[in-house]
Write a protein that holds these residues in place. Structure first.
Motif, mmCIF file in Angstrom:
data_model
loop_
_atom_site.group_PDB
_atom_site.id
_atom_site.type_symbol
_atom_site.label_atom_id
_atom_site.label_comp_id
_atom_site.label_asym_id
_atom_site.label_seq_id
_atom_site.Cartn_x
_atom_site.Cartn_y
_atom_site.Cartn_z
ATOM 1 N N ILE A 292 3.061 -7.403 4.284
ATOM 2 C CA ILE A 292 2.399 -6.200 3.790
ATOM 3 C C ILE A 292 3.244 -4.997 4.176
ATOM 4 O O ILE A 292 3.625 -4.840 5.343
ATOM 5 N N HIS B 127 0.874 -1.172 0.000
ATOM 6 C CA HIS B 127 0.000 0.000 0.000
ATOM 7 C C HIS B 127 0.910 1.219 0.000
ATOM 8 O O HIS B 127 1.937 1.226 0.696
ATOM 9 N N PHE C 80 3.402 -0.875 4.197
ATOM 10 C CA PHE C 80 2.595 0.341 4.142
ATOM 11 C C PHE C 80 3.551 1.519 3.969
ATOM 12 O O PHE C 80 4.222 1.920 4.922
ATOM 13 N N ALA D 299 1.026 -10.793 7.088
ATOM 14 C CA ALA D 299 -0.434 -10.837 7.020
ATOM 15 C C ALA D 299 -0.998 -11.852 8.011
ATOM 16 O O ALA D 299 -2.015 -11.591 8.674
ATOM 17 N N MET E 123 -1.080 -10.438 11.497
ATOM 18 C CA MET E 123 -2.124 -9.419 11.582
ATOM 19 C C MET E 123 -3.495 -10.068 11.716
ATOM 20 O O MET E 123 -4.330 -9.648 12.535
ATOM 21 N N GLN F 144 -3.030 -0.099 14.982
ATOM 22 C CA GLN F 144 -1.623 0.303 14.918
ATOM 23 C C GLN F 144 -0.905 0.089 16.245
ATOM 24 O O GLN F 144 0.190 -0.502 16.279
ATOM 25 N N MET G 257 -2.781 1.885 9.058
ATOM 26 C CA MET G 257 -3.710 0.765 9.068
ATOM 27 C C MET G 257 -5.058 1.111 8.449
ATOM 28 O O MET G 257 -5.832 0.219 8.092
ATOM 29 N N ARG H 246 -5.439 1.923 5.635
ATOM 30 C CA ARG H 246 -5.351 1.424 4.259
ATOM 31 C C ARG H 246 -5.154 -0.095 4.221
ATOM 32 O O ARG H 246 -4.831 -0.653 3.179
ATOM 33 N N ASN H 247 -5.392 -0.746 5.344
ATOM 34 C CA ASN H 247 -5.136 -2.186 5.428
ATOM 35 C C ASN H 247 -6.338 -2.984 4.911
ATOM 36 O O ASN H 247 -7.154 -3.498 5.678
ATOM 37 N N TYR I 191 -9.810 0.969 11.383
ATOM 38 C CA TYR I 191 -8.663 0.063 11.463
ATOM 39 C C TYR I 191 -7.434 0.733 12.072
ATOM 40 O O TYR I 191 -6.465 0.044 12.416
ATOM 41 N N SER J 198 -12.744 1.196 7.079
ATOM 42 C CA SER J 198 -11.286 1.342 7.129
ATOM 43 C C SER J 198 -10.837 2.398 8.125
ATOM 44 O O SER J 198 -9.757 2.284 8.712
#
Length: 259
Positions: free
Chosen positions: A140, A25, A142, A229, A232, A205, A147, A149-150, A201, A198
């Protein structure tokens, strides 16, 4: 000004391996001045993941809807920034056929990874490209985003059927598989009674950082996070066991749930 070599060195320092499966991302603006700009960023990522699989989201949820039903993966722009739009046009990069939550992939078993993504009628199905990240032990990254954008967490919520996450009815999307083939692909869209799921989310963090699920790294000038992932998902599933609607409100995640 950052060069391609400098960016590759930062990827090495981040702990990402050249044979990893890596979803990215990104915010190009956060990376800062790069010699050759966005093209150089894509060059660095593709060259570094020589033996791995590089994935960028090429979402189209912003434009696809009741008034815009035909998804053409060869032409439709992604609504998630400049880097995905450049990446998906590169040689040997393939794009999945999901009408709202497609991804572009390059490298090891890329075609196998995206195969059949259009067969699922939810945005981030367990058997689709987003759910596969768990089984593939993907990482993943970033870049300059958090987060919020997770997208992978949307998939985790789908696995346990969190209510009020999908539209009541499917939208009658169509997908252009090739020049001579258009298929019907009705699909649900994301829904949240209080806006975008989102946005909630961001609560992940702190627990992710405190437990080492993600760590801070640098790419260009951007402050970044990277993590697995699977880790998470496992922690998020624990939170959902305690409160199935944990991402339906702004209350922070209690530290007793993860310490």
């Amino acid at each position: 000004m950052f060069t391609k070599i400098m960016l590759i060195d930062q990827l090495k320092e981040s702990g990402i391996k050249q044979n990893d499966t890596l979803l990215v991302h990104s915010s190009m603006r956060a990376i800062g001045d790069v010699e050759g700009r966005a093209d150089t960023v894509i060059d660095a990522l593709m060259e570094y993941l020589t033996d791995g699989l590089l994935i960028l989201p090429t979402h189209t949820w912003a434009q696809m809807g009741e008034d815009y039903l035909l998804f053409d993966p060869k032409k439709e722009r992604a609504c998630v920034g400049i880097l995905p739009n450049i990446f998906m046009k590169r040689k040997n990069v393939v794009r999945s056929l999901h009408p709202t939550h497609s991804v572009a992939a390059y490298g090891n078993k890329a075609n196998e990874y995206i195969d059949g993504d259009e067969n699922w009628d939810t945005p981030c199905a367990k058997g689709g490209c987003w759910g596969k990240l768990y089984d593939m032990d993907a990482k993943i990254l970033f870049i300059g985003v958090g987060m919020e954008r997770n997208t992978f967490i949307h998939s985790v919520e789908e696995w346990v059927n969190v209510p009020n996450r999908l539209s009541d009815k499917r939208v009658p999307f169509q997908v252009k598989k090739d020049q001579n083939c258009i298929i019907e692909r009705p699909a649900y869209r994301h829904y949240h009674p209080n806006g975008s799921t989102s946005d909630y989310y961001v609560k992940l963090q702190q627990p992710f950082l405190e437990t080492g699920v993600i760590k801070r790294v640098k790419f260009g000038e951007a402050s970044c996070f990277v993590g697995k992932a699977k880790e998470m998902a496992n922690m998020t599933l624990q939170f959902l066991e305690n409160d199935l609607d944990v991402f339906g409100h702004l209350d922070p995640i209690p530290s007793s749930w993860y310490k």
